[in-house]
Design a protein around this motif. Structure first.
Motif, PDB file in Angstrom:
ATOM      1  N   LEU A 169       0.729  -1.492   0.291  1.00 29.83           N
ATOM      2  CA  LEU A 169      -0.165   0.354  -0.271  1.00 29.83           C
ATOM      3  C   LEU A 169       0.576   1.367   0.153  1.00 29.83           C
ATOM      4  O   LEU A 169       1.800   1.074   1.162  1.00 29.83           O
ATOM      5  N   ASP A 170       0.429   2.185  -0.842  1.00 27.04           N
ATOM      6  CA  ASP A 170       1.731   3.371  -0.703  1.00 27.04           C
ATOM      7  C   ASP A 170       0.709   3.928  -0.545  1.00 27.04           C
ATOM      8  O   ASP A 170      -0.448   4.465  -1.503  1.00 27.04           O
ATOM      9  N   LEU A 171       0.799   4.625   0.696  1.00 31.61           N
ATOM     10  CA  LEU A 171      -0.362   5.859   1.531  1.00 31.61           C
ATOM     11  C   LEU A 171      -0.240   7.460   0.977  1.00 31.61           C
ATOM     12  O   LEU A 171      -1.598   8.010   0.826  1.00 31.61           O
ATOM     13  N   SER A 172       0.854   7.124  -0.307  1.00 31.56           N
ATOM     14  CA  SER A 172       0.890   8.745  -1.448  1.00 31.56           C
ATOM     15  C   SER A 172       0.125   9.333  -1.616  1.00 31.56           C
ATOM     16  O   SER A 172      -0.863  10.128  -2.375  1.00 31.56           O
ATOM     17  N   VAL A 173      -0.521   7.666  -2.894  1.00 36.70           N
ATOM     18  CA  VAL A 173      -1.415   7.802  -3.887  1.00 36.70           C
ATOM     19  C   VAL A 173      -3.105   7.851  -3.461  1.00 36.70           C
ATOM     20  O   VAL A 173      -3.602   8.417  -4.384  1.00 36.70           O
ATOM     21  N   ILE A 174      -3.485   8.083  -2.322  1.00 40.45           N
ATOM     22  CA  ILE A 174      -4.697   8.138  -1.961  1.00 40.45           C
ATOM     23  C   ILE A 174      -4.818   9.421  -1.677  1.00 40.45           C
ATOM     24  O   ILE A 174      -4.914  10.128  -0.935  1.00 40.45           O
ATOM     25  N   PRO A 175      -6.267  10.075  -2.868  1.00 40.16           N
ATOM     26  CA  PRO A 175      -6.089  11.834  -2.457  1.00 40.16           C
ATOM     27  C   PRO A 175      -6.821  11.799  -1.579  1.00 40.16           C
ATOM     28  O   PRO A 175      -8.860  10.667  -0.741  1.00 40.16           O
ATOM     29  N   ASP A 176      -7.070  13.455  -0.991  1.00 35.00           N
ATOM     30  CA  ASP A 176      -8.132  13.669   0.264  1.00 35.00           C
ATOM     31  C   ASP A 176      -9.399  12.922  -0.256  1.00 35.00           C
ATOM     32  O   ASP A 176     -10.387  13.306   0.613  1.00 35.00           O
ATOM     33  N   ASP A 177      -9.532  13.076  -1.085  1.00 32.47           N
ATOM     34  CA  ASP A 177     -11.646  13.464  -1.158  1.00 32.47           C
ATOM     35  C   ASP A 177     -12.042  12.131  -2.423  1.00 32.47           C
ATOM     36  O   ASP A 177     -12.428  12.010  -2.888  1.00 32.47           O
ATOM     37  N   VAL A 178     -10.960  11.381  -1.552  1.00 35.41           N
ATOM     38  CA  VAL A 178     -11.084   9.287  -1.968  1.00 35.41           C
ATOM     39  C   VAL A 178     -12.453   9.187  -1.815  1.00 35.41           C
ATOM     40  O   VAL A 178     -13.163   8.476  -2.254  1.00 35.41           O
ATOM     41  N   LEU A 179     -13.111   9.458  -0.865  1.00 38.26           N
ATOM     42  CA  LEU A 179     -14.780   9.180  -0.726  1.00 38.26           C
ATOM     43  C   LEU A 179     -16.265   9.794  -0.874  1.00 38.26           C
ATOM     44  O   LEU A 179     -16.805   9.753  -0.271  1.00 38.26           O
ATOM     45  N   ARG A 180     -15.626  11.412  -2.151  1.00 40.30           N
ATOM     46  CA  ARG A 180     -16.548  11.874  -1.985  1.00 40.30           C
ATOM     47  C   ARG A 180     -17.688  10.687  -2.769  1.00 40.30           C
ATOM     48  O   ARG A 180     -19.084  11.515  -2.166  1.00 40.30           O
ATOM     49  N   VAL A 181     -17.838  10.603  -3.594  1.00 41.97           N
ATOM     50  CA  VAL A 181     -18.572   9.419  -4.232  1.00 41.97           C
ATOM     51  C   VAL A 181     -18.938   8.982  -2.853  1.00 41.97           C
ATOM     52  O   VAL A 181     -20.541   8.733  -2.861  1.00 41.97           O
ATOM     53  N   TYR A 182     -18.365   8.232  -2.310  1.00 39.59           N
ATOM     54  CA  TYR A 182     -18.916   7.668  -1.035  1.00 39.59           C
ATOM     55  C   TYR A 182     -20.435   8.036  -0.533  1.00 39.59           C
ATOM     56  O   TYR A 182     -20.836   8.295  -0.583  1.00 39.59           O
ATOM     57  N   ARG A 183     -19.626   9.275   0.408  1.00 40.98           N
ATOM     58  CA  ARG A 183     -20.481  10.389   1.025  1.00 40.98           C
ATOM     59  C   ARG A 183     -21.542  10.788   0.427  1.00 40.98           C
ATOM     60  O   ARG A 183     -22.340  10.735   1.204  1.00 40.98           O
TER      61      ARG A 183
END
Length: 747
Positions: free
Chosen positions: A186-200
């Motif tokens: 897992l590369d934490l750096s590839v996770i964007p801040d808004d990754v859960l926008r669609v989920y939310r």
């Protein structure tokens, strides 16, 4: 008043007696007819609410509200159940499909009436009409359940990405404790801040005011009557109308009363004259975020090869506009919620599996005739995870957690994982592998979302449990005496003692300050009983001090030793809890009670207490005036139920408590109560008519109904009304009589 309606889906007439508190008691001659009538009556009182629930869940908001909702509609469609309905229905227990079809037929009968006679339409339908339902809608919509783990998972990953594990330890307590291990690959750096926008977008409305719940059962040896008592107060957003709807269903083979959600058939919290039942969230980790390496052909790397995503094309209808085509993408793990440069992110959720429609499993257990049947029904319960407590007239009490717990071999779901095949679920734990209790030795049992799985238990449910303070207060009070009554349980449901305040008070002993206002504040807090009552000036001072001044100062002091100055503001924003949810005081209390050198040199804690208390006094003076005699927590902390879409309400009421008290009343930065127990229930098991309930602001969502907000004032005053069960008691407290007749053609 008597009203008569023709309902074509009925086989025989049904009588609905609405008592003076707005509870419908539905008497039918067959199970099919009682559920037709339940659907018709739910639509009669809550049509706009359930129509909006269906549109949000199916991704059909744009059809009536316009193009601005297209993105949300697309998101909702990603999280629909898309499996085989022939296999889906039996998973909830015998007869669930038939019951759901009857319930939906009843809703559609009222929809048809409104379409034919517009005077029955609720006023929110200003420029559109309610839609007809399909039975499958009830099972396909999954996004209304309470599932919070994915947010914790991602927040943890982003905090680790930017600030490291020591800062993450200030954000969230993990139970069982242990070092965080970033999954291999897992590369934490590839996770964007808004990754859960669609989920939310897909699930956010169901999480508004996400909070805990309380329930307990008390055995005959500890009650005044010698009968068991069951109490339950689930906590959700404070809205207009409320989430819950109370009803009584009577037909051959069924006589159940209590609350459910108005868009769902059956009763999930209540009793059936043979067993009483109540639930709180048992926070199973039922979600994982998968991170993929992708190419430009919508393929992702899985087990050393490229695997194509599945594409589903749909069209979103749009009011006053052309339909909008949308593409939905799925991996083998679930819906894709974000794609970036060479990466994609998908959600695996247990609640998207067959048989996991939230709360639909209550159709099975609400007919249980005894504790054994009730516990057996829990083996089929899927989502969300629940602490079910139950009590029977023979004196039996018990606790049974239920819900499907994913098995993760070699990893724990605490962080996102690569989607390359190394991190797969290995089925689900059997519900019998979870701990449970029957007739506990102490004579009572309680849950409040706290960790209630013992150390060393082989099934890892989650590491993200709620804070234990509501449970600890319940335990303290229940264990202190016997002779419990319904009224005593109601008082405990609305108990506003703050255990965090009680733990902080001893730190004030011996403190001195040159400022006379701070000296007065110290004396006020030292002599206070730690009860956040609405009329308490000390409560107002403590809450403003603790949440707006002391907590941020503690965390900032701890961060100053971990994070460079130029990144400290971002780190503080990450670790400060959301106050309008179930904020967790454990980190703050640990820093206060066992600071070591984490806050700075000796004396730092005391200096922080005095400095922040001075700021808090000035803050309260600004909010409530300089005359401390006029300070009162309820002048700041108020309940103002918000309508689902419109800017109107039912007034404002002062409130006690906070997110840390048994009577949970979390609040927004302007002190408005955001969540809590708008529905409460205490069942006198065996003397059913002696039970009580509350459902604020009222049973009906129709503004001109007498039951629209008739309970708001009594709810705010921590009162309850009789939850009547016998027909004789209902007739003595009759409000309206409604007769539903089948059409002559159908008969």
């Amino acid at each position: 008043m008597t009203a008569t309606y023709v309902v074509s889906a009925l086989a025989e007439p049904v009588e609905i007696l609405v008592d003076r508190w707005g509870v419908p008691h539905i008497y039918a001659r067959s199970p099919d007819d009682v559920f037709v009538a339940q659907g018709f009556n739910a639509a009669r009182d809550r049509l706009f609410q359930i129509d909006l629930w269906r549109r949000r869940g199916l991704g059909l908001l744009s059809e009536v509200f316009g193009a601005e909702y297209v993105e949300q509609d697309r998101a909702a469609r990603l999280f629909l159940y898309r499996g085989d309905m022939a296999a889906e229905w039996p998973a909830y227990g015998p007869g669930t499909e038939r019951v759901t079809r009857a319930f939906v037929a009843g809703i559609n009968a009222f929809v048809a009436l409104c379409r034919d006679r517009r005077e029955h339409l609720p006023p929110e339908f200003t420029d559109h009409l309610p839609a007809y339902w399909a039975p499958e809608d009830v099972a396909r919509i999954r996004s209304h359940g309470l599932f919070a783990n994915l947010g914790d998972e991602v927040a943890r990953a982003l905090t680790l990405r930017d600030h490291g594990p020591d800062v993450e330890d200030l954000r969230r307590v993990r139970e069982p404790a242990g070092p965080l291990r970033v999954p291999e690959g897992l590369d934490l750096s590839v996770i964007p801040d808004d990754v859960l926008r669609v989920y939310r977008l897909a699930t956010g409305a169901s999480r508004a005011g996400l909070d805990g719940s309380n329930n307990w059962v008390i055995g005959p040896s500890r009650t005044a009557s010698g009968r068991p008592l069951l109490a339950n107060d689930p906590h959700r957003a404070v809205t207009l109308p409320s989430l819950r709807y109370i009803a009584h269903l009577f037909a051959p083979g069924i006589d159940v009363i209590g609350a459910g959600e108005p868009a769902l058939p059956g009763i999930s919290i209540g009793h059936n004259g043979r067993i009483a039942f109540g639930l709180t969230i048992f926070p199973i980790d039922q979600e994982d975020l998968y991170v993929y390496e992708t190419n430009d052909r919508h393929e992702y790397r899985y087990q050393g090869r490229w695997e194509p995503m599945e594409r589903v094309r749909e069209t979103v209808p749009v009011r006053d506009g052309d339909p909008v085509p949308v593409e939905l993408w799925f991996t083998r793990h679930g819906p894709v919620i974000h794609e970036g440069d060479g990466t994609a992110f998908a959600v695996r959720a247990a609640w998207l599996e067959p048989g996991m429609a939230p709360y639909l499993g209550s159709m099975d257990y609400m007919r249980a005739s005894d504790p054994e049947e009730f516990v057996a029904a829990m083996r089929r319960w899927g989502a969300p995870g629940e602490n079910q407590v139950y009590a029977a007239p023979d004196g039996t009490i018990g606790w049974r957690p239920a819900g499907r717990v994913p098995r993760r071999s070699g990893w724990d779901g605490t962080l996102p994982v690569p989607g390359d095949g190394r991190y797969e679920w290995d089925g689900f734990a059997d519900v019998d592998e979870l701990p449970s209790v029957r007739d506990p030795e102490q004579g009572w049992w309680a849950t409040a979302n706290q960790r209630n799985v013992p150390d060393g238990h082989p099934v890892l449910v989650t590491r993200d449990w709620y804070a234990p303070f509501r449970y600890e207060r319940i335990r303290e009070v229940l264990a202190a005496r016997t002779g419990w009554t319904v009224e005593d349980c109601l008082r405990l449901q609305t108990d506003y003692v703050s255990l965090p305040a009680r733990l902080i008070q001893p730190l004030l002993d011996g403190l001195r300050d040159d400022d006379p206002k701070v000296t007065a504040a110290l004396e006020t807090l030292r002599g206070w009983d730690a009860t956040l009552s609405a009329g308490s000036g000390a409560a107002a001072l403590f809450e403003v001090w603790y949440r707006r001044h002391l907590r941020p100062a503690l965390l900032e002091a701890a961060l100053s030793r971990l994070v460079p100055a130029d990144r400290r503001a971002d780190a503080l924003a990450r670790v400060l809890p959301a106050e309008d949810e179930a904020a967790d005081p454990r980190v703050d209390l640990d820093l206060l009670l066992s600071p070591g050198d984490r806050l700075g040199p000796p004396g730092t804690r005391e200096r922080l207490i005095l400095a922040t208390l001075a700021d808090a006094v000035a803050d309260v003076e600004r909010l409530l005036g300089t005359d401390q005699a006029g300070w009162a927590w309820g002048r700041l902390h108020r309940a103002e139920p918000a309508h689902l879409i419109e800017d109107r309400g039912v007034g404002s009421q002062p409130r006690g408590g906070s997110g840390d008290t048994v009577g949970a009343t979390p609040y927004t930065p302007d002190f408005r109560q955001s969540g809590g127990a708008t529905f409460r229930l205490v069942v006198d098991v065996g003397a059913w008519d002696a039970s009580v309930a509350m459902n604020s602001p009222g049973q009906s969502g129709v503004p001109d109904s007498p039951h629209h907000h008739d309970l708001f004032g009594s709810w705010a005053a921590d009162e309850a009304f009789p939850l009547l069960y016998s027909r004789e008691a209902v007739e003595r407290n009759l409000g309206d009589r409604i007769i539903l007749r089948p059409s002559p053609e159908d008969r």
